[in-house]
Design an enzyme around this catalytic site. Structure first.
Site, PDB file in Angstrom:
ATOM      1  CG  ASP A   1     -72.435 -35.616 -90.875  1.00 44.75           C
ATOM      2  OD1 ASP A   1     -72.324 -34.957 -89.820  1.00 44.75           O
ATOM      3  OD2 ASP A   1     -72.645 -36.844 -90.897  1.00 44.75           O
TER       4      ASP A   1
ATOM      5  CE  LYS B   1     -75.745 -29.482 -89.509  1.00 44.60           C
ATOM      6  NZ  LYS B   1     -75.423 -30.699 -90.264  1.00 44.60           N
TER       7      LYS B   1
ATOM      8  CD  GLN C   1     -78.880 -33.673 -84.974  1.00 44.67           C
ATOM      9  OE1 GLN C   1     -79.683 -32.907 -84.470  1.00 44.67           O
ATOM     10  NE2 GLN C   1     -77.705 -33.899 -84.438  1.00 44.67           N
TER      11      GLN C   1
ATOM     12  N   GLY D   1     -71.848 -33.318 -84.824  1.00 42.49           N
ATOM     13  CA  GLY D   1     -70.387 -33.161 -84.902  1.00 42.49           C
ATOM     14  C   GLY D   1     -70.137 -32.139 -85.993  1.00 42.49           C
ATOM     15  CG  HIS D   2     -71.881 -28.851 -86.140  1.00 44.27           C
ATOM     16  ND1 HIS D   2     -72.805 -27.926 -85.742  1.00 44.27           N
ATOM     17  CD2 HIS D   2     -72.594 -29.944 -86.532  1.00 44.27           C
ATOM     18  CE1 HIS D   2     -74.026 -28.435 -85.878  1.00 44.27           C
ATOM     19  NE2 HIS D   2     -73.914 -29.662 -86.342  1.00 44.27           N
TER      20      HIS D   2
HETATM   21  P1  GDP Z   1     -71.684 -30.629 -90.221  1.00 43.62           P
HETATM   22  O1  GDP Z   1     -72.127 -31.649 -89.245  1.00 43.62           O
HETATM   23  O2  GDP Z   1     -72.771 -30.239 -91.164  1.00 43.62           O
HETATM   24  O3  GDP Z   1     -71.046 -29.434 -89.572  1.00 43.62           O
HETATM   25  O4  GDP Z   1     -70.554 -31.311 -91.119  1.00 43.62           O
HETATM   26  P2  GDP Z   1     -69.343 -32.248 -90.583  1.00 43.62           P
HETATM   27  O5  GDP Z   1     -68.344 -31.380 -89.932  1.00 43.62           O
HETATM   28  O6  GDP Z   1     -69.862 -33.408 -89.822  1.00 43.62           O
HETATM   29  O7  GDP Z   1     -68.824 -32.842 -91.958  1.00 43.62           O
HETATM   30  C1  GDP Z   1     -68.391 -32.019 -92.987  1.00 43.62           C
HETATM   31  C2  GDP Z   1     -66.943 -32.391 -93.335  1.00 43.62           C
HETATM   32  O8  GDP Z   1     -66.593 -31.833 -94.589  1.00 43.62           O
HETATM   33  C3  GDP Z   1     -65.921 -31.826 -92.359  1.00 43.62           C
HETATM   34  O9  GDP Z   1     -64.859 -32.728 -92.258  1.00 43.62           O
HETATM   35  C4  GDP Z   1     -65.463 -30.525 -93.015  1.00 43.62           C
HETATM   36  O10 GDP Z   1     -64.148 -30.147 -92.632  1.00 43.62           O
HETATM   37  C5  GDP Z   1     -65.498 -30.925 -94.455  1.00 43.62           C
HETATM   38  N1  GDP Z   1     -65.804 -29.843 -95.415  1.00 43.62           N
HETATM   39  C6  GDP Z   1     -66.666 -28.794 -95.275  1.00 43.62           C
HETATM   40  N2  GDP Z   1     -66.732 -28.098 -96.437  1.00 43.62           N
HETATM   41  C7  GDP Z   1     -65.900 -28.711 -97.300  1.00 43.62           C
HETATM   42  C8  GDP Z   1     -65.560 -28.490 -98.676  1.00 43.62           C
HETATM   43  O11 GDP Z   1     -66.063 -27.593 -99.327  1.00 43.62           O
HETATM   44  N3  GDP Z   1     -64.674 -29.364 -99.238  1.00 43.62           N
HETATM   45  C9  GDP Z   1     -64.127 -30.389 -98.549  1.00 43.62           C
HETATM   46  N4  GDP Z   1     -63.279 -31.195 -99.196  1.00 43.62           N
HETATM   47  N5  GDP Z   1     -64.412 -30.632 -97.254  1.00 43.62           N
HETATM   48  C10 GDP Z   1     -65.292 -29.808 -96.654  1.00 43.62           C
HETATM   49  P1  IMO Z   2     -74.661 -33.169 -87.586  1.00 44.95           P
HETATM   50  O1  IMO Z   2     -75.200 -31.990 -86.782  1.00 44.95           O
HETATM   51  C1  IMO Z   2     -75.421 -37.030 -89.401  1.00 44.95           C
HETATM   52  C2  IMO Z   2     -78.166 -39.721 -87.277  1.00 44.95           C
HETATM   53  C3  IMO Z   2     -77.632 -40.977 -86.639  1.00 44.95           C
HETATM   54  C4  IMO Z   2     -78.847 -41.870 -86.774  1.00 44.95           C
HETATM   55  C5  IMO Z   2     -80.001 -40.916 -86.526  1.00 44.95           C
HETATM   56  C6  IMO Z   2     -80.541 -40.924 -85.107  1.00 44.95           C
HETATM   57  O2  IMO Z   2     -73.212 -33.410 -87.388  1.00 44.95           O
HETATM   58  O3  IMO Z   2     -75.078 -33.033 -89.005  1.00 44.95           O
HETATM   59  P2  IMO Z   2     -79.586 -39.966 -82.810  1.00 44.95           P
HETATM   60  O4  IMO Z   2     -78.324 -40.283 -82.069  1.00 44.95           O
HETATM   61  O5  IMO Z   2     -79.726 -38.528 -83.189  1.00 44.95           O
HETATM   62  O6  IMO Z   2     -80.829 -40.480 -82.136  1.00 44.95           O
HETATM   63  O7  IMO Z   2     -79.468 -40.830 -84.176  1.00 44.95           O
HETATM   64  O8  IMO Z   2     -79.515 -39.629 -86.855  1.00 44.95           O
HETATM   65  N1  IMO Z   2     -77.493 -38.461 -86.854  1.00 44.95           N
HETATM   66  C7  IMO Z   2     -76.677 -37.746 -87.639  1.00 44.95           C
HETATM   67  N2  IMO Z   2     -76.215 -37.996 -88.883  1.00 44.95           N
HETATM   68  N3  IMO Z   2     -75.084 -35.892 -88.765  1.00 44.95           N
HETATM   69  C8  IMO Z   2     -75.571 -35.628 -87.532  1.00 44.95           C
HETATM   70  O9  IMO Z   2     -75.377 -34.441 -86.921  1.00 44.95           O
HETATM   71  C9  IMO Z   2     -76.372 -36.598 -86.890  1.00 44.95           C
HETATM   72  N4  IMO Z   2     -76.973 -36.666 -85.684  1.00 44.95           N
HETATM   73  C10 IMO Z   2     -77.668 -37.809 -85.688  1.00 44.95           C
HETATM   74  O10 IMO Z   2     -76.511 -41.479 -87.341  1.00 44.95           O
HETATM   75  O11 IMO Z   2     -78.963 -42.341 -88.088  1.00 44.95           O
HETATM   76 MG    MG Z   3     -71.552 -33.547 -88.569  1.00 45.20          MG
END
Ligand code: GDP
Ligand code: IMO
Ligand code: MG
Length: 409
Positions: A13, A16, A209, A40-41
């Site tokens: 999270d 990416k 991840q 979840g991207h």
């Molecule tokens: P990922 O799994 O690495 O793609 O990240 P996620 O999408 O799960 O979580 C990142 C969250 O931060 C999302 O809600 C993005 O919209 C938000 N985000 C990304 N870059 C920034 C930033 O520079 N500032 C803020 N405030 N939010 C951001």
């Molecule tokens: P993105 O790509 C954050 C965590 C789960 C749990 C562990 C194992 O959005 O960064 P799993 O279901 O993969 O066997 O769970 O890994 N986890 C993540 N945490 N971002 C993710 O993906 C994750 N995918 C799995 O919460 O701790």
């Molecule tokens: Mg994510």
């Protein structure tokens, strides 16, 4: 950019999705190489929020080829739903997506086992771990089997031989239908990618991840079941290491974690609530609240090393805008010893006292900053300190969720 791998350098999270979306403008192909719909991207386009779980984040740019590599585990139902969601929102899917014939398929029993046994790890319950277990145990079902009636029947029957819980016929019927619907997307993606590389096409490898969730290099056993680090991009696509030009690590300006497992720099409750609210730190896949803490340079340094990072992209700097003081963890104190390198013993991470250095915050809004020089001085000093501690250059900074709220350095 010719062949660039993007990995998460913390516990996932890191943003990416947003960074991939920006880099995808200059790419021809974007390929996911591991994980599944546990990811979840988030990508924000104008006022529209998209959360992608399986399909590469490049899909929101017109005319890009998006590939799901052999290292990914695919829940066909989730894949088809995601394709439908995109179509409904006006995103072109058909003709733009290719899926590896060798990618493993998540079956209903994987999800049931995961929900039953995954609580200790706090998994997403999507069947990821049990599907990789079958892959390694050599009884997995691959996408190529899904479109081959005899193979599907034989393998599914063998897997369900002693099962009273799962009905072979029911699963076979449903999964044959999925196979028919997915067939047209299947390809030998290793050949596609290597031919594209020979033609000097620009490829972006999208990690899911993060490094600390990697099966080998993470906080085992509190990890996911795949190789989320840069090496996974090679085994997960069939592209050799000599073809890779750059590896970018994405880090948040602080740290978050969702699910169970040690987290040395976690905030106390008041700060946790404040940053969670400001950073909207709730899981993009499960909606669970993410734990939040100070930037941990020990884990980030470990990520730089095991991924061979060429540079980092720092996201969510804006979330720290209202902090008077900001801490960075530079070591772990445990039983009279100070650890500066990431320890394999999970007890140390669990029970250590973090060693912090403290910096003055900038107390200014950075959401509309468009270039590095325009950042408040203390924000620049903070970033420069991160770069110094990690011994890696910062290539990009993000100051908001929108496409325009990021700049290269
Ligand atoms: P990922 O799994 O690495 O793609 O990240 P996620 O999408 O799960 O979580 C990142 C969250 O931060 C999302 O809600 C993005 O919209 C938000 N985000 C990304 N870059 C920034 C930033 O520079 N500032 C803020 N405030 N939010 C951001
Ligand atoms: P993105 O790509 C954050 C965590 C789960 C749990 C562990 C194992 O959005 O960064 P799993 O279901 O993969 O066997 O769970 O890994 N986890 C993540 N945490 N971002 C993710 O993906 C994750 N995918 C799995 O919460 O701790
Ligand atoms: Mg994510």
């Amino acid at each position: 950019m010719s062949c660039t791998i993007v990995v998460g350098a913390q516990w996932g999270d890191e943003g990416k999705g947003k960074i991939i979306d920006i880099l995808a403008r200059d790419a021809d192909i974007i390929v996911r190489y591991q994980g599944g719909n546990n990811a979840g991207h988030t990508v924000v386009v104008g006022e529209d929020h998209f959360v992608l779980h399986l399909i590469p984040s490049g899909i929101l740019h017109k005319g890009k080829t998006c590939i799901i590599g052999n290292g990914v585990v695919i829940d066909p139902e989730a894949l088809l739903n995601e394709m439908n969601m995109l179509r409904k929102r006006g995103v072109k899917v058909d003709g733009n997506i290719l899926i590896s014939e060798s990618a493993h398929v998540i079956l209903p029993y994987h999800k049931v086992i995961d929900k039953r046994r995954g609580a200790k790890i706090g998994t997403t319950g999507r069947g990821i771990g049990p599907c990789y277990v079958d892959k390694m145990a050599r009884c997995g079902i691959r996408m190529a089997d899904l479109v081959n009636k005899d193979a599907l029947k034989k393998k599914l029957r063998a897997n369900l031989e002693d099962s009273k819980e799962f009905d072979f016929r029911k699963i076979y019927n449903v999964y044959s239908i999925y196979g028919r619907r997915i067939k047209k997307y299947l390809a030998n993606v290793s050949v596609v990618l290597n031919k594209a590389i020979a033609k000097k096409k620009r490829i972006l490898f999208e990690g899911a991840q993060g490094t600390l969730l990697d099966i080998d290099h993470g906080t085992y056993p509190y990890v996911t079941s795949s190789s989320a680090t840069a090496g996974g991009a090679l085994t997960g696509t069939g592209v050799g290491p000599t073809k890779i030009d750059k590896v970018i690590g994405v880090v948040k300006a602080y740290t978050t974690r969702v699910g169970e497992g040690p987290f040395p720099t976690q905030f106390e409750t008041t700060l946790l609530d404040k940053i969670r609210r400001k950073g909207k730190e709730f899981g993009a896949t499960t909606g669970r609240p993410r734990r939040c803490g100070w930037f941990d340079a020990v884990i980030a340094k470990h990520a730089c090393m095991v991924n061979g990072l060429s540079e980092i992209a720092v996201t969510k700097l804006d979330v720290l805008d209202e902090m008077e003081k900001i801490k960075i963890c530079t070591g772990y104190k445990y039983k009279s010893k100070t650890y500066r390198d990431f320890p394999a013993d999970i007890d140390i991470l669990d029970k250590c006292t973090p060693v912090y250095e403290e910096h003055d915050g900038w107390m200014e809004n950075t959401n509309s900053v468009k270039k590095y020089k325009a950042l408040p001085k203390n924000a620049r000093l903070y970033l420069e300190r991160l770069s110094e501690l990690l011994d890696v250059k910062i290539g990009m900074v993000s100051v908001g969720e929108k496409r325009k709220q990021a700049f290269r350095i």
